[in-house]
Design an enzyme around this catalytic site. Structure first.
Site, short mmCIF file in Angstrom:
data_model
loop_
_atom_site.label_atom_id
_atom_site.label_comp_id
_atom_site.label_asym_id
_atom_site.label_seq_id
_atom_site.Cartn_x
_atom_site.Cartn_y
_atom_site.Cartn_z
N TYR A 19 12.93 -5.25 -2.30
CA TYR A 19 13.79 -4.69 -3.36
C TYR A 19 15.21 -4.51 -2.85
O TYR A 19 15.80 -3.44 -3.03
CB TYR A 19 13.22 -3.36 -3.87
CG TYR A 19 11.76 -3.42 -4.23
CD1 TYR A 19 11.34 -4.16 -5.34
CD2 TYR A 19 10.80 -2.79 -3.46
CE1 TYR A 19 10.00 -4.26 -5.65
CE2 TYR A 19 9.46 -2.88 -3.77
CZ TYR A 19 9.06 -3.62 -4.86
OH TYR A 19 7.74 -3.71 -5.18
N TYR A 147 1.35 0.35 -12.62
CA TYR A 147 1.88 -0.54 -11.58
C TYR A 147 0.70 -1.16 -10.85
O TYR A 147 -0.20 -0.45 -10.39
CB TYR A 147 2.78 0.22 -10.58
CG TYR A 147 3.29 -0.72 -9.52
CD1 TYR A 147 4.30 -1.63 -9.80
CD2 TYR A 147 2.72 -0.76 -8.25
CE1 TYR A 147 4.74 -2.55 -8.85
CE2 TYR A 147 3.14 -1.67 -7.29
CZ TYR A 147 4.15 -2.56 -7.60
OH TYR A 147 4.57 -3.48 -6.66
N ASP A 247 -7.89 0.19 -10.67
CA ASP A 247 -7.07 -0.20 -9.53
C ASP A 247 -6.91 1.02 -8.64
O ASP A 247 -6.08 1.90 -8.90
CB ASP A 247 -5.72 -0.71 -10.05
CG ASP A 247 -4.76 -1.07 -8.91
OD1 ASP A 247 -5.09 -0.81 -7.74
OD2 ASP A 247 -3.67 -1.60 -9.20
N LYS A 276 -4.40 -1.14 0.76
CA LYS A 276 -3.64 -0.12 1.50
C LYS A 276 -4.44 0.63 2.57
O LYS A 276 -4.51 0.19 3.70
CB LYS A 276 -3.01 0.86 0.51
CG LYS A 276 -1.91 0.20 -0.34
CD LYS A 276 -1.13 1.21 -1.12
CE LYS A 276 -0.11 0.61 -2.07
NZ LYS A 276 1.16 0.29 -1.47
N1 PLP Z 1 -1.97 -1.58 -7.19
C1 PLP Z 1 -1.41 -0.38 -7.00
C2 PLP Z 1 -1.93 0.80 -7.77
C3 PLP Z 1 -0.37 -0.20 -6.09
O1 PLP Z 1 0.18 1.01 -5.92
C4 PLP Z 1 0.09 -1.33 -5.37
C5 PLP Z 1 1.19 -1.21 -4.40
O2 PLP Z 1 1.89 -0.24 -4.33
C6 PLP Z 1 -0.53 -2.57 -5.61
C7 PLP Z 1 -1.55 -2.66 -6.52
C8 PLP Z 1 -0.07 -3.80 -4.87
O3 PLP Z 1 -0.47 -3.78 -3.57
P1 PLP Z 1 0.23 -4.74 -2.47
O4 PLP Z 1 1.63 -4.21 -2.29
O5 PLP Z 1 -0.62 -4.60 -1.26
O6 PLP Z 1 0.21 -6.11 -3.04
#
Ligand code: PLP
Length: 430
Positions: A19, A147, A247, A276
């Site tokens: 970013y 997100y 997610d 993560k």
């Molecule tokens: N899903 C959620 C809820 C997230 O917070 C993030 C990243 O912050 C992602 C997916 C994407 O993960 P990555 O950055 O490992 O691609």
């Protein structure tokens, strides 16, 4: 070893940061070490990592057990394609994940990042519906404020007004319901769910799956919402046989005080994405968990297999770290640690509610969000980081922290003081 100046000069010349602008980039800090909650810079400064390096370093940086797991595995093999091969780290991690996951999520597909896990989840939903003969159910539904990552498939599921709004022309159009507004600890209002009911009633024949971040909407909303929302969504997806995807990339592995956020609602999704904290933040890895019901349907469908296969799928080094990270959770009282972080955040940040520039203070588990009218500039923040010794990186209107669970009492006090300084606007670049 390179000097800090040499690193920065090469960085400035060649490296694009997340970013950021390549012509007028924000300053970056060269890191030489990281341990526990502290990141050490080339000039010897140490910073308390109040962000767990973007949600992932739950057991702290450079945990010796994780480093050792990667080292031990690297002596055997670092990488092997996962088509036609398998290995102990992958099968052990799959077993541990299945045991820890809510419901019957015991079929595991490994991927390499959170975004890719989200893409795989959407593909699973579509393949499931195709296998059931529902050829028109090819799109996803979700809520605004979400997100799910920065790859195109994941961006298409993010809030259309959010950080990826520039790319609308590139993206598949999915269906969006209003974002949840009932507070996590407030009273659930039926109206909060009305737009989802309406959406699903109208578009049932086109929707393969429904994806959302359970309990906590992260990067595009920074908001905790009521568990009843998830219970109602579970029932609705059951009624229409829509694949429910949680997610848990940010919320998984204890971050909110339960091992998975789904547990607050007492429901299990059909598909769950994790990333993560999966390897304790030591190395990139993600996974998509699903049930035998979904996996069997996909596997008996016309294609007869799930159509995805990343090169570094189930990377052995990452899986070895994942196994040890999940074992670490059994060896210390992570829930107690998260509870202590939560209490201290609540107590330390509550006074900020009285400030006119503070719109809200929200805390759940090891996540604290202070919503402000406006934030300091990046330059002011950098000075504040240097002066307080706390690594914070606010964005939008949110000043937030999600520290490693192993943060020490004094380090947490330091984080809270730094957040108070920023929120009070009392930081003057000393
Ligand atoms: N899903 C959620 C809820 C997230 O917070 C993030 C990243 O912050 C992602 C997916 C994407 O993960 P990555 O950055 O490992 O691609």
């Amino acid at each position: 070893m390179m000097s800090a100046e040499a690193i920065l000069a090469l960085d400035r010349k060649h490296v694009w940061h997340p970013y950021d602008s390549m012509t007028n980039p924000v300053p970056v800090n060269p890191v030489v070490r990281a341990e526990g909650c502290r990141i050490t810079l080339a000039d010897g400064t140490t910073l308390v990592d109040a962000l767990s390096s973007w949600w992932c370093v739950c057991h702290g940086h450079n945990h010796p057990a994780l480093t050792e797991a990667i080292r031990r595995q690297s002596e055997k093999f670092n990488q092997v394609m996962f088509a036609g091969f398998t290995h102990e780290p992958a099968v052990r991690l799959a077993e541990l994940l299945s045991e820890a996951a809510p419901g019957d999520l015991d079929r595991v597909f490994f991927a390499d990042s959170g975004s890719v896990a989200v893409e795989c989840a959407a593909k699973m939903a579509v393949q499931y519906q195709l296998a059931r003969g529902r050829r028109s159910r090819t799109r996803m539904a979700t809520v605004r404020g979400g997100y799910h990552g920065d790859t195109a498939g994941a961006m298409a599921l993010c809030d259309p007004e959010g950080m990826n709004r520039l790319f609308s022309g590139l993206l598949v159009q999915h269906f969006f319901a209003e974002k949840p507004t009932c507070r996590f600890d407030g009273v659930f209002a039926e109206e909060d769910f009305a737009s989802i009911e309406e959406l699903i009633r109208q578009r049932e024949g086109e929707i393969a799956g429904f994806i959302l971040e359970p309990i906590f909407q992260g990067a595009n909303a920074m908001n905790f919402y009521h568990p009843e929302y998830l219970r109602k969504l579970r029932a609705l997806c059951d009624r229409y046989d829509i694949v429910l995807v949680f997610d848990e990339v940010a919320t998984g592995f204890g971050r909110l005080g339960k091992f998975f956020a789904a547990e607050f609602a007492g429901v299990a999704p059909d598909v769950m994405c994790v990333g993560k904290g999966l390897t304790g933040g030591s190395i990139t890895l993600s996974a998509v968990l699903t049930t035998g019901r979904i996996a069997d349907a996909i596997s008996r469908g016309e294609e007869g297999r799930f159509m995805h296969g990343p090169t570094f799928m189930a990377n052995p080094l990452a899986c070895a770290a994942g196994v040890v990270s999940l074992e670490l959770f059994k060896q210390y009282d992570w829930a107690g640690a998260v509870g202590r972080i939560e209490s201290k955040f609540r107590e330390g940040l509550a006074p900020l509610r009285n400030l006119p520039q503070v719109k809200d203070v929200r805390v759940l588990g090891a996540v604290a969000v202070v919503e402000l009218e406006s934030l300091p500039t990046y330059e002011e923040m950098q000075r504040m980081v240097r002066s307080t010794g706390v690594w914070l990186r606010p964005f939008g209107h949110w000043l937030y922290s999600m520290p490693p669970f192993v943060i020490q009492e004094e380090e947490l006090s330091q984080v809270i003081s730094a957040m108070r300084l920023v929120a009070e606007g009392s930081f003057r670049g000393k």
